[in-house]
Design a protein around this motif. Structure first.
Motif, PDB file in Angstrom:
ATOM      1  N   ILE A  19     -13.586 -22.321 -12.315  1.00 28.40           N
ATOM      2  CA  ILE A  19     -12.311 -21.832 -12.503  1.00 28.40           C
ATOM      3  C   ILE A  19     -11.706 -22.550 -13.778  1.00 28.40           C
ATOM      4  CG2 ILE A  19     -10.076 -21.212 -11.853  1.00 28.40           C
ATOM      5  CD1 ILE A  19     -10.869 -21.107  -8.934  1.00 28.40           C
ATOM      6  N   GLY A  20     -11.832 -21.955 -15.266  1.00 27.79           N
ATOM      7  CA  GLY A  20     -11.557 -22.678 -16.103  1.00 27.79           C
ATOM      8  C   GLY A  20     -10.516 -22.254 -16.695  1.00 27.79           C
ATOM      9  N   SER A  21     -10.137 -22.911 -17.971  1.00 27.56           N
ATOM     10  CA  SER A  21      -8.868 -22.629 -18.535  1.00 27.56           C
ATOM     11  C   SER A  21      -8.726 -21.204 -19.203  1.00 27.56           C
ATOM     12  CB  SER A  21      -8.282 -23.489 -19.523  1.00 27.56           C
ATOM     13  OG  SER A  21      -8.471 -24.840 -19.124  1.00 27.56           O
ATOM     14  N   ASN A  22      -9.990 -20.710 -19.637  1.00 30.73           N
ATOM     15  CA  ASN A  22     -10.068 -19.189 -20.149  1.00 30.73           C
ATOM     16  C   ASN A  22     -10.762 -18.373 -19.234  1.00 30.73           C
ATOM     17  OD1 ASN A  22      -9.710 -17.758 -22.425  1.00 30.73           O
ATOM     18  ND2 ASN A  22     -11.726 -17.908 -23.391  1.00 30.73           N
ATOM     19  N   SER A  23     -11.764 -18.816 -18.634  1.00 35.86           N
ATOM     20  CA  SER A  23     -12.349 -17.824 -17.839  1.00 35.86           C
ATOM     21  C   SER A  23     -12.638 -18.297 -16.531  1.00 35.86           C
ATOM     22  CB  SER A  23     -13.865 -17.619 -18.363  1.00 35.86           C
ATOM     23  OG  SER A  23     -14.571 -18.686 -18.370  1.00 35.86           O
ATOM     24  N   ILE A  24     -13.117 -17.437 -15.611  1.00 36.05           N
ATOM     25  CA  ILE A  24     -13.778 -17.763 -14.252  1.00 36.05           C
ATOM     26  C   ILE A  24     -15.087 -17.159 -14.055  1.00 36.05           C
ATOM     27  CG2 ILE A  24     -11.409 -17.969 -12.939  1.00 36.05           C
ATOM     28  CD1 ILE A  24     -12.135 -15.185 -11.728  1.00 36.05           C
ATOM     29  N   LEU A 144     -16.830 -28.239 -24.626  1.00 32.28           N
ATOM     30  CA  LEU A 144     -15.495 -27.550 -24.648  1.00 32.28           C
ATOM     31  C   LEU A 144     -15.151 -26.329 -23.872  1.00 32.28           C
ATOM     32  CD1 LEU A 144     -13.355 -27.472 -27.287  1.00 32.28           C
ATOM     33  CD2 LEU A 144     -14.509 -25.705 -28.079  1.00 32.28           C
ATOM     34  N   GLY A 145     -14.143 -26.499 -23.164  1.00 34.43           N
ATOM     35  CA  GLY A 145     -13.519 -25.454 -22.258  1.00 34.43           C
ATOM     36  C   GLY A 145     -12.132 -24.892 -23.117  1.00 34.43           C
ATOM     37  N   GLY A 146     -11.643 -24.138 -22.298  1.00 34.54           N
ATOM     38  CA  GLY A 146     -10.687 -23.518 -22.800  1.00 34.54           C
ATOM     39  C   GLY A 146      -8.921 -24.434 -23.002  1.00 34.54           C
ATOM     40  N   GLY A 168      -8.980 -27.873 -26.306  1.00 38.86           N
ATOM     41  CA  GLY A 168      -9.487 -26.664 -25.838  1.00 38.86           C
ATOM     42  C   GLY A 168      -9.017 -25.600 -26.798  1.00 38.86           C
ATOM     43  N   PRO A 169      -9.534 -24.585 -27.112  1.00 41.39           N
ATOM     44  CA  PRO A 169      -8.952 -23.505 -27.981  1.00 41.39           C
ATOM     45  C   PRO A 169      -7.492 -22.941 -27.391  1.00 41.39           C
ATOM     46  CG  PRO A 169     -11.222 -23.345 -27.930  1.00 41.39           C
ATOM     47  CD  PRO A 169     -11.008 -24.431 -26.684  1.00 41.39           C
ATOM     48  N   LEU A 170      -7.481 -22.843 -26.047  1.00 39.06           N
ATOM     49  CA  LEU A 170      -6.266 -22.197 -25.693  1.00 39.06           C
ATOM     50  C   LEU A 170      -4.911 -22.986 -25.875  1.00 39.06           C
ATOM     51  CD1 LEU A 170      -7.244 -20.295 -22.296  1.00 39.06           C
ATOM     52  CD2 LEU A 170      -6.684 -19.394 -24.634  1.00 39.06           C
TER      53      LEU A 170
END
Length: 503
Positions: A19-24, A144-146, A168-170
């Motif tokens: 469960i990441g910042s941008n995707s699961i 690099l995660g969200g 992170g990009p987000l």
């Protein structure tokens, strides 16, 4: 902190939900082993961390979407009969004010216990994931995660130094990512400056992990017409990757959509991800950039293995798994010793690469004879093996192509293989073709034969009990192999000769 090894039945499947910042993402693996093989993989871009920098909370829309899809994952896992499920939550959940409540709701609705991973632990597991897939990795791992960037100094002895940075990009987009490029560069540079230890790693390799950076690798592949569309262990020169990252970092969404290789699902976050990579390259000035398809999830699985399994060669373990599933009669390892005399006295391929090729050399027998060579080559190029560079994978594919009567010179995907490697692959392929023709795929029969190489000839010796194995097809295969070596081929039957026993 290393996790305790997990006791699972040999064929028991294991699932990891990230469960990441941008995707699961849900990945189900065939079993817990040194070369983890996915049997199911599904990702959903939820954007849990999209509003985090402004509100301190998870995105309400992201939470709703994530819970709905986690319900789906739970249903799928029940249907698959997967009972061991590890759920790992990273930056967004650990940083959000409502992260604990979200984790509790997952447990209530889906029955999953959620492990909220610290930044240090996330970096450690990402580095272990790189090591799992690239055992000799040494340099800096950047995951690099969200919501965050994990940086880890990786040496042969293990992890040396690490940092978790809010890059992170987000998170960057939420902090005014639309400002002037110069201002964004200064902001990223200032944050990277917190990891002062990076300067000591200048000139070493950068191992790039994460979906956004893998998208940048695909753009590089398209721009340079690279013949193999494989991300894992794809290596890009520093100057070329800097150029691609700088280009993407300055593009708007409409322009990015026109670029070949850009995933439409990452159009919004890709410029920020490219900016971080561009500035990180500027700090590290790495030897080159190697992209890893493995990260947190695979690092977690690797961490669960006993130490005795961790030190195994993932390439050989992966090929052994394939051979167990697809080999007609088993005992593929006997072919390894049988082919060794072919390369006696000359510069042959590395032993592990020859062994890997031998182990999977009978895995396309069920295909129609007219298509076996093409299928074997394509299959080998795409087989999810670890611990193998692209040129080595091309070697394996070229050898199998030859083994099934193909001509490696005909296939453009093998352009990454140097001429010497191509010749070695052809010779090994011809040796494998001889071995399987001689024994009909039943490798145990090779124990009763002897292959000898002298400066003038390549001799196949068939003791009395197996003298009847000789035939026109065997003779032709032996002659083809001998010609490739610049030798003369000869079959000898020896009524009283004793067979050399294989391992």
């Amino acid at each position: 902190m290393r996790h305790a090894p997990v006791a699972l039945a040999r064929d028991q499947r294991i699932a990891v939900i990230d469960i990441g910042s941008n995707s699961i993402r849900l990945v189900v693996y065939q079993r817990l082993g040194r070369s983890p093989q996915p049997v199911f993989n599904e990702k959903v871009l939820c954007g849990l961390g999209r509003d985090l920098s402004q509100t301190g909370r998870l995105s309400p829309q992201g939470v709703a979407q994530a819970l709905d899809n986690l319900d789906r994952f739970a249903c799928l896992l029940a249907g698959m009969g997967v009972s061991h499920v590890d759920v790992l939550a990273t930056a967004a959940v650990r940083d959000a004010e409502d992260g604990p409540g979200f984790a509790n709701e997952i447990t209530r609705r889906c029955g999953f216990e959620v492990s909220v991973v610290s930044g240090a632990e996330e970096g450690r597991l990402a580095a272990l994931g790189v090591h799992c897939g690239i055992p000799d990795a040494e340099g800096v791992v950047g995951d690099l995660g969200g919501g965050s960037l994990e940086l880890v100094g990786l040496a042969p002895a293990g992890i040396e130094e690490q940092d978790t940075l809010p890059l992170g990009p987000l998170r960057l987009m939420g902090e005014g990512g639309g400002g002037a490029i110069g201002d964004r560069q200064k902001s990223v540079d200032a944050t990277l400056g917190r990891a002062g230890w990076l300067e000591r790693y200048r000139g070493r390799r950068l191992y790039a992990v994460g979906g956004s950076w893998r998208s940048l690798a695909r753009v590089h592949m398209e721009r340079h017409d690279y013949p193999l569309h494989l991300i894992h262990q794809y290596t890009a020169p520093t100057a070329e990757m800097t150029e691609v990252a700088a280009l993407i970092a300055r593009q708007r969404k409409a322009s990015l959509a026109k670029l070949a290789g850009v995933s439409k699902r990452r159009l919004e976050t890709l410029p920020a991800a490219a900016l971080v990579l561009e500035r990180l390259i500027g700090v590290l000035k790495p030897e080159d950039i190697v992209f890893s398809a493995l990260g947190l999830r695979e690092g977690h699985l690797y961490d669960l293995l006993p130490l005795a399994d961790q030190v195994r060669d993932p390439l050989i373990e992966g090929c052994l798994d394939v051979a167990r599933r697809l080999d007609r009669f088993g005992h593929a390892e006997l072919i390894v010793d049988w082919t060794a005399p072919v390369f006696a006295g000359e510069d042959g391929p590395p032993d592990r690469l020859r062994r890997a090729t031998c182990l999977i050399s009978d895995c396309c027998w069920a295909e129609h004879p007219d298509y076996r060579a093409d299928h074997a080559l394509t299959w080998a190029l795409r087989l999810p093996l670890l611990g193998i560079e692209h040129a080595e994978r091309a070697f394996l594919a070229a050898a199998l192509y030859t083994r099934y009567s193909g001509d490696p010179a005909d296939h453009p995907a093998l352009a990454v293989l140097p001429d010497r490697g191509r010749r070695q692959a052809e010779v090994l392929g011809l040796a494998l073709r001889l071995a399987h023709t001689l024994a009909g795929g039943a490798a145990t029969l090779l124990n009763s034969t002897i292959l000898e190489r002298s400066p003038e000839a390549l001799r196949l010796i068939l003791p009395g009990p197996v003298a009847s194995l000789a035939g026109d097809a065997v003779s032709r295969r032996l002659d083809a192999l001998a010609r490739a070596l610049g030798l003369t081929g000869a079959i000898e039957t020896r009524t009283h000769a004793k067979a050399a026993m294989g391992s």
